[in-house]
Design an enzyme around this catalytic site. Structure first.
Site, PDB file in Angstrom:
ATOM      1  N   ASN A   9       0.860  -1.185   0.000  1.00 31.40           N
ATOM      2  CA  ASN A   9       0.000   0.000   0.000  1.00 31.40           C
ATOM      3  C   ASN A   9       0.899   1.239   0.000  1.00 31.40           C
ATOM      4  O   ASN A   9       1.480   1.583   1.036  1.00 31.40           O
ATOM      5  CB  ASN A   9      -0.890  -0.028   1.256  1.00 31.40           C
ATOM      6  CG  ASN A   9      -1.729   1.231   1.396  1.00 31.40           C
ATOM      7  OD1 ASN A   9      -1.826   2.040   0.472  1.00 31.40           O
ATOM      8  ND2 ASN A   9      -2.345   1.391   2.558  1.00 31.40           N
ATOM      9  N   LYS A  11       0.020   4.222  -0.218  1.00 30.25           N
ATOM     10  CA  LYS A  11      -0.655   5.400   0.355  1.00 30.25           C
ATOM     11  C   LYS A  11      -0.440   6.600  -0.589  1.00 30.25           C
ATOM     12  O   LYS A  11      -0.423   6.417  -1.801  1.00 30.25           O
ATOM     13  CB  LYS A  11      -0.162   5.656   1.786  1.00 30.25           C
ATOM     14  CG  LYS A  11      -0.238   4.379   2.645  1.00 30.25           C
ATOM     15  CD  LYS A  11      -0.001   4.587   4.100  1.00 30.25           C
ATOM     16  CE  LYS A  11      -0.133   3.257   4.828  1.00 30.25           C
ATOM     17  NZ  LYS A  11       0.010   3.361   6.277  1.00 30.25           N
ATOM     18  N   HIS A  93      -9.451   1.042   5.229  1.00 33.61           N
ATOM     19  CA  HIS A  93      -8.151   1.257   5.866  1.00 33.61           C
ATOM     20  C   HIS A  93      -8.338   2.209   7.054  1.00 33.61           C
ATOM     21  O   HIS A  93      -9.151   3.140   6.986  1.00 33.61           O
ATOM     22  CB  HIS A  93      -7.158   1.845   4.851  1.00 33.61           C
ATOM     23  CG  HIS A  93      -5.756   1.835   5.381  1.00 33.61           C
ATOM     24  ND1 HIS A  93      -5.307   2.779   6.270  1.00 33.61           N
ATOM     25  CD2 HIS A  93      -4.728   0.980   5.175  1.00 33.61           C
ATOM     26  CE1 HIS A  93      -4.047   2.500   6.591  1.00 33.61           C
ATOM     27  NE2 HIS A  93      -3.673   1.419   5.931  1.00 33.61           N
ATOM     28  N   GLU A  95      -6.711   4.642   8.088  1.00 38.79           N
ATOM     29  CA  GLU A  95      -6.538   6.067   7.775  1.00 38.79           C
ATOM     30  C   GLU A  95      -7.821   6.644   7.185  1.00 38.79           C
ATOM     31  O   GLU A  95      -8.170   7.802   7.428  1.00 38.79           O
ATOM     32  CB  GLU A  95      -5.339   6.248   6.822  1.00 38.79           C
ATOM     33  CG  GLU A  95      -4.023   6.045   7.567  1.00 38.79           C
ATOM     34  CD  GLU A  95      -2.887   5.534   6.722  1.00 38.79           C
ATOM     35  OE1 GLU A  95      -2.943   5.628   5.480  1.00 38.79           O
ATOM     36  OE2 GLU A  95      -1.918   5.028   7.324  1.00 38.79           O
ATOM     37  N   GLU A 165      -4.827  -4.829  10.770  1.00 37.37           N
ATOM     38  CA  GLU A 165      -3.785  -3.819  10.959  1.00 37.37           C
ATOM     39  C   GLU A 165      -4.053  -3.073  12.263  1.00 37.37           C
ATOM     40  O   GLU A 165      -4.879  -2.136  12.279  1.00 37.37           O
ATOM     41  CB  GLU A 165      -3.798  -2.815   9.808  1.00 37.37           C
ATOM     42  CG  GLU A 165      -3.566  -3.425   8.444  1.00 37.37           C
ATOM     43  CD  GLU A 165      -3.123  -2.360   7.448  1.00 37.37           C
ATOM     44  OE1 GLU A 165      -2.006  -2.471   6.955  1.00 37.37           O
ATOM     45  OE2 GLU A 165      -3.880  -1.419   7.178  1.00 37.37           O
ATOM     46  N   GLY A 171       2.868   2.523  10.750  1.00 31.80           N
ATOM     47  CA  GLY A 171       3.799   3.638  10.565  1.00 31.80           C
ATOM     48  C   GLY A 171       4.530   4.037  11.830  1.00 31.80           C
ATOM     49  O   GLY A 171       5.143   5.105  11.886  1.00 31.80           O
ATOM     50  N   SER A 210       3.878  -1.889  10.285  1.00 31.40           N
ATOM     51  CA  SER A 210       5.335  -1.902  10.457  1.00 31.40           C
ATOM     52  C   SER A 210       5.967  -3.256  10.106  1.00 31.40           C
ATOM     53  O   SER A 210       6.945  -3.674  10.706  1.00 31.40           O
ATOM     54  CB  SER A 210       5.726  -1.487  11.873  1.00 31.40           C
ATOM     55  OG  SER A 210       5.289  -0.156  12.126  1.00 31.40           O
TER      56      SER A 210
END
Ligand code: 13P
Length: 248
Positions: A9, A11, A93, A95, A165, A171, A210
């Site tokens: 991904n 992003k 996701h 985010e 996730e 991240g 990560s």
């Protein structure tokens, strides 16, 4: 036997040059025993389709609008993605759930739209740090999974992949331990087995957060982890190929 899937991904990162770099690198790599997808930003999809044509790389997108077309400025539909050779699409996701306030219902609508366009949704789920600390991880994740999976027809469920996730691992450089990840995967598969054991056995479950070339092998060795959804490390061709090789 579940074939592993490694999905990168990107992003809102990458460039036309990075697309070319991946196309060149993966033309040399034999990946018979693992599926690999790259999810670049929308403007790079067509270039990626061309650059990946002679590689095993499959094309993914990062989101889609629930409608096929219409007055939705800035949005992209599943049909449009399918027209550009997209096979997988991320839905829900964290985010998007957090920054763009996508609700479980909106995630479900996107899954339905993706399936309707012939795309394979990768449903992303995961708990925040506060939820983990409050002992709510499994409740949150199974609610997110159940909201979608319980409402699908058996044929639709077969098209699904689920990516766990944990939000606190995205991240941050802080990976879930293999045991934490395995425990959640087993819970997701167990939940699914309540509907359909055969489907639960075939369902691919990815870990994300990560994941990198150094920790992939240990995570992928877990019984219920069938691949990875990779953010930062999917932007570095050497790291990403190393992860793909540890899955194969
Ligand atoms: P990182 O691998 O950068 O933690 O991102 C994970 C992720 O969000 C993939 O969708």
């Amino acid at each position: 036997m579940r074939k592993p899937l490694i999905a990168g991904n990107w992003k809102m990162n990458g460039s036309a040059e990075l697309v070319e770099t991946f196309g060149r690198a993966f033309a040399e790599i034999d990946l018979m025993s693992v599926d690999v997808a790259i999810h670049p930003p929308f403007p790079y999809l067509d270039a990626a389709r061309q650059a990946f044509a002679a590689t095993p790389l499959k094309l993914g997108a990062q989101t889609l609008n629930p409608l096929d077309s219409g007055a939705r400025t800035g949005e992209v539909s599943g049909q449009m993605l399918a027209e550009f050779g997209v096979e997988y699409v991320l839905v829900g996701h964290s985010e998007r759930r957090q920054l763009y306030h996508e609700s479980d219902e909106q995630v479900y609508e996107r899954v339905i739209a993706a399936l309707g366009a012939g795309l394979k949704p990768i449903l992303c789920v995961g708990e925040t740090l506060e939820e983990r600390d409050a002992g709510l991880s499994e409740d949150v994740v199974l609610r997110q999974v159940g909201y979608v999976m319980a409402r699908l027809e058996p044929g639709q469920r077969q098209q699904m992949t689920i990516a766990y996730e944990p939000v606190w691992a995205i991240g941050t450089g802080r990976t879930a331990t293999p045991e934490q990840a395995q425990q959640m995967m087993a819970a997701i598969r167990g939940y699914q087995a309540g509907f359909d054991r055969e489907l639960a056995d075939a369902l691919r479950l990815l870990y994300g957060g990560s994941m990198n070339a150094g920790n992939a092998q240990e995570l992928l060795a877990q019984q219920d982890i069938d691949g990875g959804l990779i953010g930062g490390a999917s932007l570095k061709v050497d790291d990403f190929t190393a992860i793909c090789q540890s899955a194969g």
